[in-house]
Design an enzyme around this catalytic site. Structure first.
Site, short mmCIF file in Angstrom:
data_model
loop_
_atom_site.label_atom_id
_atom_site.label_comp_id
_atom_site.label_asym_id
_atom_site.label_seq_id
_atom_site.Cartn_x
_atom_site.Cartn_y
_atom_site.Cartn_z
N TYR A 165 -1.35 0.15 10.62
CA TYR A 165 -1.52 -0.26 9.21
C TYR A 165 -0.29 0.14 8.39
CZ TYR A 165 -3.56 -0.99 4.59
OH TYR A 165 -3.79 -1.43 3.30
N SER B 74 0.86 -1.19 0.00
CA SER B 74 0.00 0.00 0.00
C SER B 74 0.89 1.24 0.00
CB SER B 74 -0.86 0.00 1.27
OG SER B 74 -1.51 1.26 1.42
N1 NAP Z 1 -8.69 -0.68 -1.10
C1 NAP Z 1 -7.62 0.08 -0.87
O1 NAP Z 1 -7.72 1.31 -0.88
C2 NAP Z 1 -6.28 -0.56 -0.66
C3 NAP Z 1 -5.14 0.20 -0.90
C4 NAP Z 1 -3.89 -0.36 -0.71
C5 NAP Z 1 -3.78 -1.66 -0.31
N2 NAP Z 1 -4.89 -2.42 -0.06
C6 NAP Z 1 -4.67 -3.80 0.36
O2 NAP Z 1 -5.24 -4.64 -0.63
C7 NAP Z 1 -5.55 -5.91 -0.08
C8 NAP Z 1 -6.97 -6.29 -0.48
O3 NAP Z 1 -7.86 -5.36 0.08
P1 NAP Z 1 -9.19 -4.87 -0.67
O4 NAP Z 1 -9.03 -3.41 -0.89
O5 NAP Z 1 -9.51 -5.73 -1.79
O6 NAP Z 1 -10.24 -5.00 0.55
P2 NAP Z 1 -11.41 -6.05 0.82
O7 NAP Z 1 -12.45 -5.95 -0.24
O8 NAP Z 1 -11.82 -5.82 2.23
O9 NAP Z 1 -10.69 -7.46 0.68
C9 NAP Z 1 -9.85 -7.98 1.67
C10 NAP Z 1 -9.71 -9.47 1.46
O10 NAP Z 1 -8.77 -10.00 2.42
C11 NAP Z 1 -9.36 -11.11 3.05
N3 NAP Z 1 -8.82 -11.29 4.39
C12 NAP Z 1 -8.71 -10.38 5.38
N4 NAP Z 1 -8.19 -10.94 6.47
C13 NAP Z 1 -7.97 -12.25 6.16
C14 NAP Z 1 -7.47 -13.36 6.88
N5 NAP Z 1 -7.10 -13.25 8.16
N6 NAP Z 1 -7.38 -14.56 6.26
C15 NAP Z 1 -7.77 -14.68 4.97
N7 NAP Z 1 -8.27 -13.67 4.24
C16 NAP Z 1 -8.37 -12.47 4.84
C17 NAP Z 1 -10.86 -10.85 3.04
O11 NAP Z 1 -11.57 -12.08 3.06
P3 NAP Z 1 -12.40 -12.68 4.28
O12 NAP Z 1 -12.89 -11.53 5.11
O13 NAP Z 1 -13.49 -13.46 3.62
O14 NAP Z 1 -11.43 -13.57 4.99
C18 NAP Z 1 -11.02 -10.21 1.66
O15 NAP Z 1 -11.16 -11.19 0.67
C19 NAP Z 1 -5.32 -5.76 1.41
O16 NAP Z 1 -4.05 -6.31 1.73
C20 NAP Z 1 -5.31 -4.26 1.63
O17 NAP Z 1 -4.57 -3.89 2.77
C21 NAP Z 1 -6.15 -1.89 -0.25
#
Ligand code: NAP
Length: 267
Positions: free
Chosen positions: A167, A154
């Site tokens: 974070y 990120s």
């Molecule tokens: N959206 C943004 O602005 C942004 C920016 C930079 C980086 N990111 C990063 O991108 C990645 C994906 O996030 P997203 O934006 O797609 O958000 P999201 O829609 O909330 O997806 C997060 C995913 O991670 C899974 N997850 C969380 N904790 C977990 C665990 N303990 N074991 C297995 N699966 C787990 C969730 O699945 P379950 O809840 O079903 O387990 C879900 O599928 C993350 O690492 C986040 O930090 C996001």
């Protein structure tokens, strides 16, 4: 020449929503075979179906909590069973792409007001989960065949902001783990890199604000954030570079976000 992903096995963590679910469909559209993990298995079932419709040669899913070593080991044992299926007719290590995507942010409290449960959840999923999954999956990945590990970091791993201490620390940890792994896998032919997005509209903010949809919505109000598909396309691009090309580190932000906290809003 572009490396074909057709028939290649791709493992995606956090495939139940956001980037992971979009990546499943994008790798599926390339004809890849998918191994999908997350805690919400009902969501995974839907993503697997949609990925097959998009063109995936196979899409399997299994419960995975990256915050637990036994859960990661169980998941990898399940994955091994599928990869070693004689009908799959792939001799030797067959996992071509590992996308370490599971993670997220919990809470926006300052250090003074921080909650242990939030800190622990963030370090468990974004940092320890990434380490656990990589340790377990590495023996399944072939050497010198363009196999690729893509970690999701990120912009928070590059720049600190108020209310983001744990974070930011977790994603800075992800960045340094990626860099260490790149050095450790030197000579193996296994590629390693990190994709570090800025503001993207997924369930990220809903999770961060503990289900408060109104608060989560304000994060994206009046601006054009990245979409999950923007990131998914990038992941496919990275994995399909020629085998001698390693995309080490990639920062992707919406045009409307010049820096964390500097977001252009039209309303
Ligand atoms: N959206 C943004 O602005 C942004 C920016 C930079 C980086 N990111 C990063 O991108 C990645 C994906 O996030 P997203 O934006 O797609 O958000 P999201 O829609 O909330 O997806 C997060 C995913 O991670 C899974 N997850 C969380 N904790 C977990 C665990 N303990 N074991 C297995 N699966 C787990 C969730 O699945 P379950 O809840 O079903 O387990 C879900 O599928 C993350 O690492 C986040 O930090 C996001």
């Amino acid at each position: 020449m572009k490396l074909s992903l057709k028939g290649k096995w791709v493992l995606i963590t956090g495939a139940s929503s956001g980037f992971g679910a979009a990546a499943a469909k994008s790798f599926g559209a390339e004809g890849a075979k998918l191994l999908l993990g997350a805690r919400r298995v009902d969501r995974l079932e839907r993503v697997a179906e949609e990925s097959r419709s998009a063109g995936a040669a196979a899409a399997h899913f299994h419960h995975l909590d990256v915050a637990s070593t036994p859960s990661v080991e169980k998941f990898i044992a399940w994955a091994k069973g599928i990869l070693q299926d004689p009908e799959a007719r792939v001799p030797g290590p067959a996992l071509h792409v590992l996308v370490n995507n599971a993670g997220g942010a919990h809470g926006v409290e300052t250090v003074a007001d921080g909650k242990d449960a939030d800190w622990e959840a963030m370090i468990q999923s974004n940092v320890l989960g990434l380490l656990r999954m990589t340790r377990a999956a590495l023996p399944l990945m072939p050497r010198d065949a363009g196999a690729t590990i893509i970690n999701i970091g990120s912009v928070a791993g590059h720049t600190a902001y108020e209310g983001g201490s744990a974070y930011c620390a977790a994603k800075a940890g992800e960045l340094q783990i990626t860099r260490a792994l790149r050095l450790e896998l030197f000579g193996s032919g296994i590629r390693v890199g990190t994709v570090d997005p800025g503001l993207a509209e997924t369930e990220f903010s809903l999770v961060r604000y503990k289900g408060d949809a109104a608060k989560a919505k304000t994060v994206y109000e009046g601006t054009y954030p990245l979409t999950a598909e923007d990131i998914a396309e990038t992941l496919v691009w990275i994995a399909s570079r020629p085998a001698h090309v390693n995309i080490d580190e990639l920062i992707i932000k919406p045009v409307d976000q010049a820096a964390i906290g500097k977001v252009f809003r039209r309303t």
